[in-house]
Enzyme design. Structure first.
Site, mmCIF file in Angstrom:
data_model
loop_
_atom_site.group_PDB
_atom_site.id
_atom_site.type_symbol
_atom_site.label_atom_id
_atom_site.label_comp_id
_atom_site.label_asym_id
_atom_site.label_seq_id
_atom_site.Cartn_x
_atom_site.Cartn_y
_atom_site.Cartn_z
ATOM 1 C CG MET A 35 -1.919 -1.202 1.112
ATOM 2 S SD MET A 35 -3.456 -0.961 1.984
ATOM 3 C CE MET A 35 -2.878 -0.772 3.643
ATOM 4 C CB ALA A 37 3.873 4.737 3.283
ATOM 5 N N GLY A 41 11.153 -2.845 5.336
ATOM 6 C CA GLY A 41 10.388 -4.107 5.378
ATOM 7 C C GLY A 41 9.917 -4.484 3.980
ATOM 8 C CG HIS A 42 7.004 -2.078 2.026
ATOM 9 N ND1 HIS A 42 6.951 -0.916 2.758
ATOM 10 C CD2 HIS A 42 5.778 -2.638 2.122
ATOM 11 C CE1 HIS A 42 5.743 -0.775 3.266
ATOM 12 N NE2 HIS A 42 5.003 -1.803 2.904
ATOM 13 C CE LYS A 154 4.111 -4.441 11.420
ATOM 14 N NZ LYS A 154 2.822 -4.103 10.888
ATOM 15 C CG ASP A 155 0.654 -7.112 7.795
ATOM 16 O OD1 ASP A 155 -0.110 -6.368 8.419
ATOM 17 O OD2 ASP A 155 1.690 -6.706 7.225
ATOM 18 C CB SER A 191 3.187 2.365 6.048
ATOM 19 O OG SER A 191 3.746 1.436 5.157
HETATM 20 P P1 AMP Z 1 1.537 -2.887 3.511
HETATM 21 O O1 AMP Z 1 2.067 -1.881 2.535
HETATM 22 O O2 AMP Z 1 1.624 -2.464 4.923
HETATM 23 O O3 AMP Z 1 0.194 -3.428 3.091
HETATM 24 O O4 AMP Z 1 2.533 -4.117 3.403
HETATM 25 C C1 AMP Z 1 2.860 -4.718 2.178
HETATM 26 C C2 AMP Z 1 3.619 -5.992 2.455
HETATM 27 O O5 AMP Z 1 4.813 -5.673 3.176
HETATM 28 C C3 AMP Z 1 2.823 -6.970 3.326
HETATM 29 O O6 AMP Z 1 3.040 -8.280 2.857
HETATM 30 C C4 AMP Z 1 3.415 -6.759 4.688
HETATM 31 O O7 AMP Z 1 3.303 -7.884 5.534
HETATM 32 C C5 AMP Z 1 4.870 -6.483 4.340
HETATM 33 N N1 AMP Z 1 5.520 -5.769 5.419
HETATM 34 C C6 AMP Z 1 5.100 -4.645 6.057
HETATM 35 N N2 AMP Z 1 5.932 -4.312 7.066
HETATM 36 C C7 AMP Z 1 6.907 -5.264 7.072
HETATM 37 C C8 AMP Z 1 8.074 -5.497 7.880
HETATM 38 N N3 AMP Z 1 8.384 -4.690 8.891
HETATM 39 N N4 AMP Z 1 8.839 -6.563 7.589
HETATM 40 C C9 AMP Z 1 8.524 -7.400 6.565
HETATM 41 N N5 AMP Z 1 7.451 -7.245 5.773
HETATM 42 C C10 AMP Z 1 6.649 -6.190 6.018
#
Ligand code: AMP
Length: 285
Positions: A35, A37, A41-42, A154-155, A191
């Protein structure tokens, strides 16, 4: 060395054509849905995809159907330029940056049966959230047609549900889980962390610390699961400036409550700090 530039694609049709052409040419497509930001991690997911695929596509789409609070959707950070810069630096081939109409041309809400995996932890607190996640992931898979897709541990509940549902719905895409990236302090990168003040970030360290403690306490007193959980909930609830939403010990595959006989246990937590909802988890057995 100059940075490889990342191609920005905004329409579903162009994205599909790009992927199909790569696959016809015998190349594998790795996919990282996000999503935006973007943070380290990404980037870890993108690196993992690059290591194992010929082409890496990263989607940046703030999915409205997975937000149950309109204010959370509105305040979600949107940082297109910085995201594109990071993606170029890490060597992502494509940033797929569609608008909502490209993803949901008919505005239809599809309903998915998740066989109970959506009923605990995040489920009751965020009605419709996982339905929205499955809806967007399946739509993105249909457009990008990835050989492998990379999701963060993380999720944790999301990863478990995506693995289960992609299998159940017959997708050939391999779902790869990647370890959580943390700040030096232990705070899981997110994010949402940009909305925390410095003191909020300090307070948030209590979350990962308590998950680590659960692990060491379980190793010390193997049978006292209830007691360890009780103590951890108590200490987090009493932590200053932190409001605990849930802390659960679950089986990593079924997400059912762990017991003293569980061979593997995942500790999962959600808490609020300065009006920001944070989640984290760790394998504690
Ligand atoms: P999001 O943009 O928050 O929807 O996350 C996109 C992907 O990045 C999802 O698969 C999350 O689980 C992963 N993600 C977010 N934060 C982390 C992190 N700290 N370490 C590893 N993967 C992450």
């Amino acid at each position: 060395m100059s940075n490889p530039s990342t191609l920005v694609i905004t329409t579903a049709a162009e994205m599909s054509t790009f992927s199909r052409q790569k696959k016809v040419a015998g190349e594998t497509v790795g996919f990282v849905p996000t999503m935006g930001a973007l943070h380290e991690g990404h980037m870890a997911l993108v690196r993992e995809s690059r290591k194992n695929n010929d082409v890496t596509v990263v989607s940046v789409f703030v999915n409205p159907t997975q937000f149950n609070e309109p204010s959370d959707l509105d305040s979600y950070p949107r940082t297109f330029e910085a995201d594109l810069k990071l993606l170029s630096e890490v060597g992502a081939d494509v940033m797929f940056f569609p608008n909502a109409l490209e993803i949901y041309p008919t505005n239809e809400t599809k309903m998915y049966e998740m066989d109970g995996l959506d009923l605990m932890m995040e489920g009751p607190n965020r009605p419709g959230h996982f339905n929205g996640v499955v809806q967007v992931v399946t739509r993105l898979f249909d457009i990008v047609i990835p050989d492998s897709a990379y999701f963060g541990e993380k999720d944790f509940q999301q990863l478990t549900i995506v693995k289960y549902m992609s299998d159940k719905l017959g997708y050939a895409t391999k779902i790869v889980g990647c370890p959580t990236k943390r700040e030096v302090s232990g705070l899981a990168m997110s994010s949402r962390n940009v909305r925390l003040s410095e003191s909020g970030k300090e307070r948030a360290i209590a979350i990962s610390r308590s998950l680590k403690e659960i692990g060491s306490h379980l190793a010390e007193q193997d049978s006292a699961l209830d007691l360890v959980l009780y103590d951890a909930r108590k200490s987090l609830s009493e932590s200053e400036g932190l409001e605990l939403e849930y802390l659960e010990l679950v089986d990593p595959v079924t997400l059912a409550q762990a017991t003293n006989d569980s061979l593997q246990i995942q500790a999962c937590v959600a808490a609020w700090i300065e009006g920001v909802r944070l989640i984290d988890n760790m394998q504690v057995k």
